[in-house]
Design a protein around this motif. Structure first.
Motif, PDB file in Angstrom:
ATOM      1  N   GLN A 139      52.945  41.595 -12.110  1.00 31.60           N
ATOM      2  CA  GLN A 139      53.448  42.694 -12.940  1.00 31.60           C
ATOM      3  C   GLN A 139      54.554  42.187 -13.875  1.00 31.60           C
ATOM      4  O   GLN A 139      54.627  42.557 -15.046  1.00 31.60           O
TER       5      GLN A 139
ATOM      6  N   ARG B 259      53.162  40.454 -16.915  1.00 29.89           N
ATOM      7  CA  ARG B 259      52.675  41.423 -17.912  1.00 29.89           C
ATOM      8  C   ARG B 259      53.855  42.028 -18.680  1.00 29.89           C
ATOM      9  O   ARG B 259      53.796  42.220 -19.897  1.00 29.89           O
ATOM     10  N   GLN B 260      54.886  42.260 -17.920  1.00 32.27           N
ATOM     11  CA  GLN B 260      56.073  42.863 -18.528  1.00 32.27           C
ATOM     12  C   GLN B 260      56.709  41.938 -19.573  1.00 32.27           C
ATOM     13  O   GLN B 260      57.100  42.370 -20.646  1.00 32.27           O
TER      14      GLN B 260
ATOM     15  N   ASN C   9      54.739  42.249 -22.672  1.00 28.05           N
ATOM     16  CA  ASN C   9      54.954  43.528 -23.353  1.00 28.05           C
ATOM     17  C   ASN C   9      56.301  43.557 -24.080  1.00 28.05           C
ATOM     18  O   ASN C   9      56.407  44.092 -25.177  1.00 28.05           O
ATOM     19  N   GLN C  10      57.297  42.953 -23.449  1.00 28.77           N
ATOM     20  CA  GLN C  10      58.633  42.997 -24.047  1.00 28.77           C
ATOM     21  C   GLN C  10      58.786  42.026 -25.230  1.00 28.77           C
ATOM     22  O   GLN C  10      59.588  42.261 -26.120  1.00 28.77           O
TER      23      GLN C  10
END
Ligand SMILES: Nc1ncnc2c1ncn2[C@@H]1O[C@H](COP(=O)(O)OP(=O)(O)O[C@H]2O[C@H](CO)[C@@H](O)[C@H](O)[C@H]2O)[C@@H](O)[C@H]1O
Length: 755
Positions: free
Chosen positions: A613, A616-617, A620-621
């Protein structure tokens, strides 16, 4: 003009009278007598160097030859000599053809679908007969105390097996399996061939007794023409034919194996093996170390579960029933012969479709799989004929790997050696990662089917787990020798921090412990031949083409990841299991600093869900700079290794580590926590004398990682020459398995002579 007939090689007679061999290499021309002897990559006895006659060095033409004034007598004698040579050749070819016919007929009687069908319908009979065949007359040792073959069907099978050849039925596989070993031409003990491979190879080529193989007949035609054309150079030809004739009579002995008198039968047993199954470095080692041992001349087998319907392995026809947790479980043995190694796959519903989840299921599921696998693996040398002949127990060493197969040395001892059987068989245990041990409550002992007094081997107390059942502990005690995958790690596992509760046992076993740094498969992990770099804009490259090839791979990677195509920006990679060991959390803490720099970052991994996770974060950031690829993709791992400039390995502990080795092969600079194998393999860069291979930091802290990475980035940007030097030194290393295999051999030999 009399025809000189046919010669099995091209004689090119130059006008000035010199005779050249058909093929020569930098070592000079070689000759191997045409013998029918199956050898590794040696069809029809043609030497590994090809069919190339050895001639004496061309001598200077004398005046008489120059004038072409050769007497008729000499010429006739020349022809007579040639005829003799040809007669010899023809006789040999005839023998070959006869042998082939024999092998082909045996082969067709063995690979008989009808019989296979019948056998499948009658597993009991089939098992006993094929297993009988497979023992090749060796006494199959009966299991004794704690026997895992306790059902009546199974124990009767074992009893039958122990009867050996006398009970062998008269037809089909068993007969072929037994007899082929006797009937085949002299079998080279150090270069065994798998039976199917060998038979297929021989039977697919059709050859008549009065017909020459095509590769010979074409040469023969040319030889005839050449000799006829230049027959006036008779004397010269005569002298060369004399040479050939005497060379043919004195057979060139095969080169001795690198292992010399130490050649052994080696069976490596692992729960994963690349390319068929792999979750990490263990799979890589199981797929490549055996090949290096085979190259040294050992007879080598790998035993691994069959998780899927792999293309290469074929059903050997051998079946066996094992008891696991009171249940009868049937196992089938599949096999393949690849790159000089026998691969035996253990098939059973318990393993099917677990390829992407090898360690999946609950603790009991996993334990039962390992029990079954080890029970089945320890019997492979008796059950599965490879190249027509089982390995048997003489001169045999098992190489077990990690806790999953740590039961193997225990079974070897409890079922066989305690009962005076397999007395000369040894087992070494390789520690790839001591953090995983097969722990459970003491009651788990009931699942491993061992005599009561074996409980002490498994029982362990430590402040974390209290009193518990520990499979790795038992394996370490029972193994004849213990290897771990680097010197640094060999030292670390003796400490309370690095031994994960097993340090006392390791210290007690210090005399039998050795660290050997892993090698890598330089065919699989080589930028010059990497199959994953042949499409999508990637390209193969070598040291010579590094300056163009690597930037091209980098651009292709940026494109594939959807990152800006910027050649000047440093591209940083990470590949690994997402768990505490690999220090992904250190990267996480360093992310704010990293994205403040002009860099790109790609992370590839699977594992703990929270860490997945997190990846993925990150993406995204920071979509313009970071990619978090959650998944297991060998192709992507290769492409990141080629396209990245820098590889991060901030592992908290790392027994050896393979990714940093792969990175260096690809001119990618490692930045690593100096621990275990990482410290052994990445010498820190020294700008003063331009030495070293990468950057290291001495404790698992993100600020240390930032510091090391900062220096690395500075060198990348400002000191191009130093950077190229780092790349070059990395790529120049010999990281192949060959050196490591030699060291393994020393351990095998030490184990063999140890009582
Ligand atoms: N998501 C992914 N997609 C594709 N490929 C991936 C991947 N994640 C990892 N890999 C591959 O798996 C292998 C990992 O090997 P490592 O040696 O680095 O680690 P591992 O901890 O599994 O092995 C343990 O055993 C080996 C072998 O002894 C030791 O080197 C090591 O230190 C020890 O922890 C590499 O081939 C890597 O490319």
């Amino acid at each position: 003009m009399a025809s000189i007939g046919t010669l099995p090689f091209v004689l090119k007679i130059k006008p000035e009278g010199t005779v050249l061999s058909h093929s020569q290499n930098q070592y000079g021309p070689r000759f191997s007598i045409f013998m029918y002897r199956p050898r590794k990559s040696c069809k029809f006895g043609v030497s590994n160097h090809g069919f190339s006659p050895r001639f004496r060095p061309p001598r200077a033409a004398n005046k008489e030859e120059e004038s072409g004034d050769v007497s008729e007598d000499t010429f006739q004698a020349n022809i007579e000599k040639s005829k003799k040579v040809l007669a010899m050749q023809r006789e040999l070819l005839k023998q070959i053809a006869e042998r082939r016919k024999l092998v082909t007929s045996i082969n067709s009687s063995i690979i008989n679908p009808e019989e296979d069908k019948v056998s499948n319908e009658q597993p009991e009979n089939y098992l006993s007969s094929s297993a009988l065949a497979s023992t090749s007359g060796d006494d199959f040792p009966k299991q004794q105390s704690g026997s895992f073959s306790s059902n009546s069907q199974d124990s009767s099978t074992v009893d039958q097996l122990s009867e050996g050849a006398s009970l062998a039925s008269s037809k089909g596989y068993e007969e072929g399996g037994r007899d082929i070993g006797d009937q085949l031409p002299e079998k080279d003990a150090t270069f065994p061939r798998s039976s199917t491979d060998y038979w297929n190879e021989v039977s697919t080529e059709k050859i008549q007794s009065d017909e020459l193989p095509t590769f010979l007949s074409s040469s023969l035609k040319v030889a005839t023409i050449n000799v006829e054309k230049h027959v006036d150079q008779g004397e010269s030809a005569l002298s060369e034919i004399n040479n050939v004739e005497s060379d043919m009579i004195e057979k060139e002995p095969p080169p001795p194996p690198l292992a010399g008198a130490n050649v052994m039968n080696v069976i490596l047993v692992a729960i994963e093996c690349a390319p068929w199954s792999k979750t990490g470095g263990l799979g890589d080692v199981a797929g490549s170390l055996p090949k290096a041992l085979a190259r040294r001349g050992h007879r080598v087998m790998v035993v691994v579960p069959r998780y899927g319907n792999y293309a290469e392995p074929q059903d050997s026809g051998v079946r066996k029933i094992y008891k696991v947790d009171g249940q009868d479980i049937e196992v089938t043995y599949f096999q393949a012969y690849i790159d000089g190694v026998d691969f035996v796959f253990i098939h059973c519903p318990m393993f099917q479709h677990l390829g992407s989840n090898i360690y999946g299921g609950n603790r009991m599921d996993i334990l039962k799989r390992m029990v079954l696998f080890c029970k089945a693996a320890v019997e492979v040398p008796w059950l599965v004929p490879c190249g027509g002949v089982c390995y048997g127990d003489g001169n045999l060493v098992f190489i077990a790997n990690d806790w999953h197969t740590a039961l193997l040395p225990v079974y070897l001892k409890a079922y066989y050696r305690d009962n005076g059987q397999m007395r000369y068989t040894r087992c070494i245990l390789v520690i790839h990662n001591i953090a995983h041990q097969g722990r459970g409550p003491v009651d788990d002992f009931s699942y491993v089917d061992l005599p009561e007094h074996y409980l002490d081997l498994f029982r362990l107390y430590d402040p974390v787990g209290g009193e518990h059942f520990n499979i790795f502990a038992a394996g370490l005690k029972a193994a004849d020798r213990v290897v771990t995958v680097s010197h640094g790690y060999a030292w670390e596992i003796k400490t309370s921090e690095g031994g994960w509760g097993l340090h006392n046992i390791i210290n007690e076993s210090d005399w039998k412990l050795r660290g050997i740094v892993n090698g890598i498969d330089v065919k699989e992990w080589n930028p010059e031949f990497d199959v994953h770099l042949t499409s999508d804009g990637y390209t193969n490259y070598s040291m010579e083409t590094l300056h163009t090839g690597k930037p091209q791979c980098k651009a292709a990677l940026q494109k594939e990841l959807g990152l800006p195509l910027r050649p000047e920006v440093p591209l940083i990679g990470f590949i690994g299991r997402l768990d505490h060991q690999k220090g992904v959390d250190l990267i996480a803490k360093a992310i704010p600093w990293m994205v403040s720099q002009d860099v790109q970052l790609v992370l590839l991994g699977t594992g703990r869900q929270d860490l997945e996770q997190m990846l993925r974060q990150f993406e995204n950031q920071h979509p313009g700079k970071v990619r978090g690829w959650v998944g297991f993709s060998v192709k992507t791992a290769h492409r990141i290794t080629a396209g990245a400039d820098i590889l991060l390995m901030p592992s908290r502990f790392e027994p050896c580590g393979l990714n940093q080795l792969y990175a260096m092969m690809y001119g990618t600079i490692p930045v690593v926590h100096a621990v275990g194998g990482l410290r052994d393999t990445v010498q820190p860069f020294n700008p003063y004398n331009e030495s070293g291979l990468g950057w290291t930091f001495d404790s698992a802290e993100s600020n240390k990682l930032v510091n090391a990475l900062g220096n690395c980035l500075l060198t990348y940007r400002e000191y191009k020459k130093s950077w190229e030097g780092l790349q070059k030194r990395g790529m120049e290393q010999d990281l192949s398995w060959d050196q490591a295999a030699k060291k393994y051999e020393e351990i095998l030999v030490a184990a063999k002579y140890q009582w």
